[in-house]
Design an enzyme around this catalytic site. Structure first.
Site, mmCIF file in Angstrom:
data_model
loop_
_atom_site.group_PDB
_atom_site.id
_atom_site.type_symbol
_atom_site.label_atom_id
_atom_site.label_comp_id
_atom_site.label_asym_id
_atom_site.label_seq_id
_atom_site.Cartn_x
_atom_site.Cartn_y
_atom_site.Cartn_z
ATOM 1 N N ASP A 29 86.493 78.716 62.181
ATOM 2 C CA ASP A 29 86.891 77.893 63.308
ATOM 3 C C ASP A 29 86.533 78.670 64.585
ATOM 4 O OD1 ASP A 29 89.682 75.603 63.744
ATOM 5 O OD2 ASP A 29 87.879 75.939 64.931
HETATM 6 C C1 GLC Z 1 88.518 73.761 67.490
HETATM 7 C C2 GLC Z 1 89.223 73.145 66.298
HETATM 8 C C3 GLC Z 1 88.298 72.672 65.227
HETATM 9 C C4 GLC Z 1 87.028 72.162 65.865
HETATM 10 C C5 GLC Z 1 86.313 73.358 66.462
HETATM 11 C C6 GLC Z 1 85.041 72.951 67.202
HETATM 12 O O1 GLC Z 1 89.231 74.868 67.925
HETATM 13 O O2 GLC Z 1 90.224 73.926 65.679
HETATM 14 O O3 GLC Z 1 88.983 71.663 64.470
HETATM 15 O O4 GLC Z 1 86.197 71.538 64.898
HETATM 16 O O5 GLC Z 1 87.160 74.098 67.331
HETATM 17 O O6 GLC Z 1 85.360 72.138 68.275
#
Ligand code: GLC
Length: 738
Positions: free
Chosen positions: A280
């Site tokens: 993430d």
């Molecule tokens: C965010 C979220 C994740 C998302 C990623 C890209 O922090 O936790 O669900 O897909 O970053 O935006």
């Protein structure tokens, strides 16, 4: 070479037996790659437009890095023109390895659909799959290869803002919806020009953050992990999810990003996952503040070793892996495995054959905002609305009304209707407000309006005008709730009551004696006890997306008979949280709502939720009868066919979601008082009866023991057929015998 031989040569080369497999093409390419180019494939940067996490001030220019082969993927870049420009930079690199473009297409791309929790309330798997299908079709036409969805985190705590993004509290419903969403996103398979890679997230147990506080620790037994939180991920994997994303949280003291039990033992080991895992946002580097590693090098080493293939935005891989290989701390074989997983998907998408195949301006123009897709959005929105109360059959409203007062801070709002995780690609003006939807269907009724109050502001200055408007109307419809940005990522709340002075306004309007309907719009279950007890008609409309106003009007005027059922329990008070239906019985279960004598109960509040999992009303009524089991005892390898009749005894055509729950009465370890094991949504005309059939097999009787073995135990099972988890209409029992 003669023409004959040349043509023969071409024929031979083009026949499948001589065309290289993707594995062979990957291996051939890998052999040509330098270590830096391999590491580049493991590196994902955010684009230059918007950020969905804390931004790192770059020391290098991204386009330059792409041209140097240091980037494998970019997120938050959409649109044919923009994606084409970045892909052109990748084509300037030595090996011309195309970029993957990832985007949070969570509930729609150009046309915004209802938030995922709202869609889950429809219990309509075909509609949910179609919603993802439309999102993928639009996103793929916009140059996107990969959506960071479905989010399949089970959530039992409405203080957690990301409850809006998933499918609620139940592992069975969550697994069904995960499967539907993956199939919707990936359609006829990767490489189709209307399909995008799905990404099952956040692996794992992110929804169990202690206190419902986002990013907080998760601490649970492995049995609970396997029983409750993993089933939707396994369903997504079985449906072919191309990628997984690990979660921010630590699980029992090990951050998910560096958790080899999750990523190697379970996902890539027991489950044989052949896709790739993306971290993430910055979560590789966040193992430093977690206190799990000392710095970026160790973060990179631990994450890659644990099975995290691609590093989103932390820059740990791109800055540290080369050194780690030279120090012998990370074997090249680990890097090769991650690179091959990523390259394989790029080949599957056809990007090596044509890197620009998803970046076609004509297709983008022809695909976005199609009328058939708008109709799908309205259908999904209709089905997502939950009727919580309808005393005296106040709803549906007559189209013969003289005047309707629309009161509240959300009557005219467009932006809020889109909810969190919506894209700013489609025109905001395409969103239909409640007012606009009512205008379309109110017939000759005059629409009156007053805002009354703001969403969070405590001013009561607008009350007088709202009362004046209400006095003039035959009926009052109030649009109340949260702002769209109050529930979502990093939006946990300690107080989930209806915000501001909204409930005071509802009380004041109710005091006029006019018939009042309250629409509650939010991404999470809220607490609104006075309204629940005193207002005759209440609809929970979540955030319904572009077609919000039309769908609300469809339901208010009875064009669509509401069929939503809650995918999550609504607490009476915050003090009840976590509250969920599939709880254990305890050794001192309360006999009823008032029993507090040395039993498991609150002395100041009922144990039951305000609204139970699976709850929702209709404008019509349904009668259940003739429950029959094909047998009253089975062995593990046998099945029971369960049949019953459902009859529409009211005067409106409607849809009923018949829910089947089981209870394993005596078991070690303990089993919940009931568990959803199947459901069927059926449409019935007034007076119509349909026979519903379910099959019970071993898979519905199995559970994990303390050794994490999936077992069954002989004994009595109670069977409940209900219209909600707390509205059981028929029940029976059967024996599982050795
Ligand atoms: C965010 C979220 C994740 C998302 C990623 C890209 O922090 O936790 O669900 O897909 O970053 O935006």
């Amino acid at each position: 070479m003669s023409k004959f031989f040349f043509l023969s040569y071409l024929f031979v080369l083009s026949t499948p037996v001589f065309a290289q497999s993707i594995d062979q093409r990957v291996d051939d390419l890998l052999k040509k790659m330098t270590l830096d180019e391999k590491i580049g494939q493991l590196n994902q940067y955010n684009g230059d437009w918007e950020a969905t996490g804390p931004v790192t001030k770059d020391v290098e220019d991204k386009m330059t890095a792409i041209r140097q082969g240091k980037v494998g993927s970019i997120l938050n870049i959409t649109g044919v023109a923009h994606t084409r420009a970045f892909q052109q930079a990748a084509m300037d690199s030595r090996l011309k390895i195309p970029l993957l473009f990832g985007q949070d297409v969570i509930h729609g791309y150009s046309i915004t659909f209802p938030i995922p929790l709202a869609e889950a309330a429809s219990w309509d798997l075909a509609a949910i799959q179609q919603s993802a299908r439309v999102a993928a079709t639009e996103a793929a036409a916009g140059g996107v290869h990969w959506t960071f969805a479905p989010m399949v985190d089970i959530a039992r705590d409405p203080r957690w803002g990301r409850i809006m993004e998933g499918a609620g509290e139940d592992p069975y419903l969550g697994a069904c919806i995960a499967r539907a969403r993956v199939k919707g996103f990936q359609g006829n398979g990767l490489g189709s020009l209307d399909a995008v890679m799905a990404c099952a997230k956040h692996f794992a147990a992110y929804g169990a953050a202690i206190g419902g506080r986002d990013y907080n620790s998760v601490d649970m037994s492995l049995r609970t992990l396997w029983e409750i939180y993993l089933p939707p991920f396994k369903a997504a994997l079985d449906a072919g999810a191309a990628t997984f994303m690990n979660s921010f949280n630590d699980l029992n003291g090990t951050p998910a990003t560096g958790n080899s039990y999750l990523l190697r033992d379970i996902l890539k080991g027991q489950w044989h996952f052949s896709g790739f895992v993306v971290s993430d946002w910055g979560s590789v580097g966040e193992m430093i503040p977690h206190g799990y590693v000392s710095g970026k090098e160790q973060a990179a080493q631990v994450a890659l070793t644990a099975g995290c293939d691609m590093d989103m935005e932390s820059r740990c891989y791109t800055t540290s892996l080369s050194t780690l290989v030279q120090q012998g701390k990370v074997p090249v074989s680990l890097i090769d495995d991650a690179v091959k997983r990523i390259l394989h998907k790029k080949f599957e998408l056809g990007l090596f054959d044509d890197p620009y195949r998803f970046s076609n301006a004509d297709r983008e123009k022809a695909t976005l905002n199609k009328a058939e897709h708008v109709r799908a959005a309205r259908d999904m929105a209709d089905k997502s609305i939950v009727l919580l109360k309808n005393e005296g059959h106040l709803l549906p409203l007559s189209t013969q009304l003289r005047s309707i007062a629309l009161i509240g801070p959300l009557v005219h709002s467009k932006k809020e209707m889109k909810g969190f995780w919506s894209q700013d690609i489609g025109a905001l003006n395409d969103v239909v407000t409640l007012y606009e939807g009512m205008q379309q269907q109110a017939g000759g009724a005059q629409l009156l309006y007053a805002k009354g109050c703001d969403i969070t502001d405590t001013s009561r200055a607008g009350f007088a005008e709202a009362l004046r408007v209400a006095q003039q109307a035959d009926v009052v419809v109030m649009a109340m709730g949260e702002r769209a940005d109050m529930t979502g990522e990093a939006k946990s709340k300690a107080d989930i009551h209806l915000p501001g002075v909204q409930e005071e306004l509802i009380k004041a309007i109710q005091a006029t004696g006019k018939p009042v309907v309250v629409l509650l719009m939010a991404g999470r279950p809220m607490v609104f006890n006075w309204t629940a007890e005193h207002i005759p008609a209440i609809l929970y409309t979540w955030w319904l997306g572009n077609q919000a106003g039309n769908a609300m009007a469809d339901v208010l005027f009875g064009k669509y008979n509401p069929s939503g059922r809650l995918p999550v329990s609504f607490p009476r008070e915050i003090g009840q949280i976590p509250i969920y239906y599939n709880h254990l019985n305890t050794g001192r279960p309360a006999k009823d709502e008032k029993d507090v004598f040395y039993v498991s109960a609150y002395t100041d509040l009922y144990n039951s939720p305000r609204y139970a999992f699976g709850y929702g009303l209709s404008y019509t009524e349904f009668k259940y009868s003739n429950l029959a089991l094909s047998r009253k005892s089975i062995h593990n390898n046998e099945t029971i066919t369960v049949t019953l009749d459902v009859k529409n005894t009211g005067k409106y055509t409607g849809e009923e979601t018949v829910q089947l729950y089981l209870r394993d009465v005596v078991a070690q370890p303990l089993r919940p008082v009931k568990e959803l094991k199947d459901f069927a949504k059926v449409k019935l005309a007034p007076g119509e009866t349909k026979k519903i059939s379910f099959t019970i097999d071993k898979s519905k009787l199995s559970f994990y023991n303390d050794k994490l073995e999936l077992i069954t135990q002989p004994g009595e099972f109670q069977l409940f057929i209900g219209s909600a988890s707390d509205d059981i209409r028929l029940q029976d029992s059967f024996q599982l015998v050795e």
